[in-house]
Design a protein around this motif. Structure first.
Motif: not given
Lengths: 117, 117
Positions: A1-2, A13, A15, A21, A33, A62-63, A65-71, B39, B56-63, B66
């Motif tokens: 996925m990632l 980034l 969260l 952050k 995750a 992983g537990e 982690v809320v969100l992983i975003g591309d900057l 995603k 600036s986050v345009r793409n993100c992975f959300i667990r 949450v």
């Protein structure tokens, strides 16, 4: 996925559940995750002030982690009105904010006996 | 499995994901996995001023763990139920067609079973 985030050179980034952050380069992840972040730093934001506190090489469970975003490197990471301050300055601002919310909390508790509907 | 399949069919649609920390993110559903991790692409946060770090986050992975809600486009859902999953514990009766079961055969089988067959 990632997987695509691993290939990209850009920073990410993360969260966390506690509101933190983290930013850095994603080096590894798994099905839970869990993630390895290289050159990690914590971006602390209080009002219009912010500070990046360097952390180094981090393994995130992983537990949390809320969100992983591309900057997106082409866009501004933060609104232009935000001011960068030192670590001591932001810690002071955090303390003030924490005390203010605690005060609000205790005042609310004191009012609870009044039993407003 | 059911919701995983459902979300897979929704890939490409615009959705708004509301997280348990109250953050709401709008974006195009890029992919989903068995844990209902999501995603999103081309994301923007609903209340941008409250979350400056997400600018600036345009793409993100959300667990998946949450996510509170996934808001769908109003006409993006086929609400006519063709197939459905019913949890066994909520069933009161299952009405069978009159010739659906050979009751005499069933009665004999039950006697045998009761006898310890």
């Amino acid at each position: 996925m990632l997987a695509s985030a691993l290939d990209d050179v850009g920073k990410i980034l993360v969260l966390l559940r506690d509101g933190r952050k983290l930013m850095g380069t994603l080096r590894s992840f798994d099905q839970f995750a869990n993630a390895v972040l290289e050159g990690a730093c914590e971006r602390v934001i209080v009002g219009e002030q912010y500070c990046d506190i360097p952390l180094g090489l981090y393994v995130i469970r992983g537990e949390n982690v809320v969100l992983i975003g591309d900057l997106d490197t082409e866009r501004e990471e933060l609104p232009p009105n935000m001011i960068r301050v030192s670590e001591t300055e932001i810690k002071r601002a955090q303390k003030v904010e924490r005390e203010a919310s605690e005060l609000r909390g205790t005042m609310r508790k004191r009012m609870e006996f009044l039993d407003f509907d | 499995m059911l919701f995983f399949s459902y979300f897979k069919d929704l890939v490409g649609q615009e959705v708004t994901v509301e997280l348990k920390n109250d953050l709401a993110i709008r974006g195009t559903l890029h992919s989903v996995d068995q844990y209902l991790n999501i995603k999103l692409e081309n994301t923007r946060v609903v209340d941008q001023d409250k979350y400056p770090h997400m600018l600036s986050v345009r793409n993100c992975f959300i667990r998946g763990s949450v996510v509170r809600y996934v808001q769908l486009p109003p006409d993006g859902v086929d609400l006519s139920v063709r197939n459905c999953f019913i949890r066994g514990s909520v069933v009161r009766y299952v009405q069978l067609p009159p010739d659906g079961v050979d009751v005499d055969l069933l009665h004999d089988a039950a006697r045998r079973e009761a006898r310890g067959g």
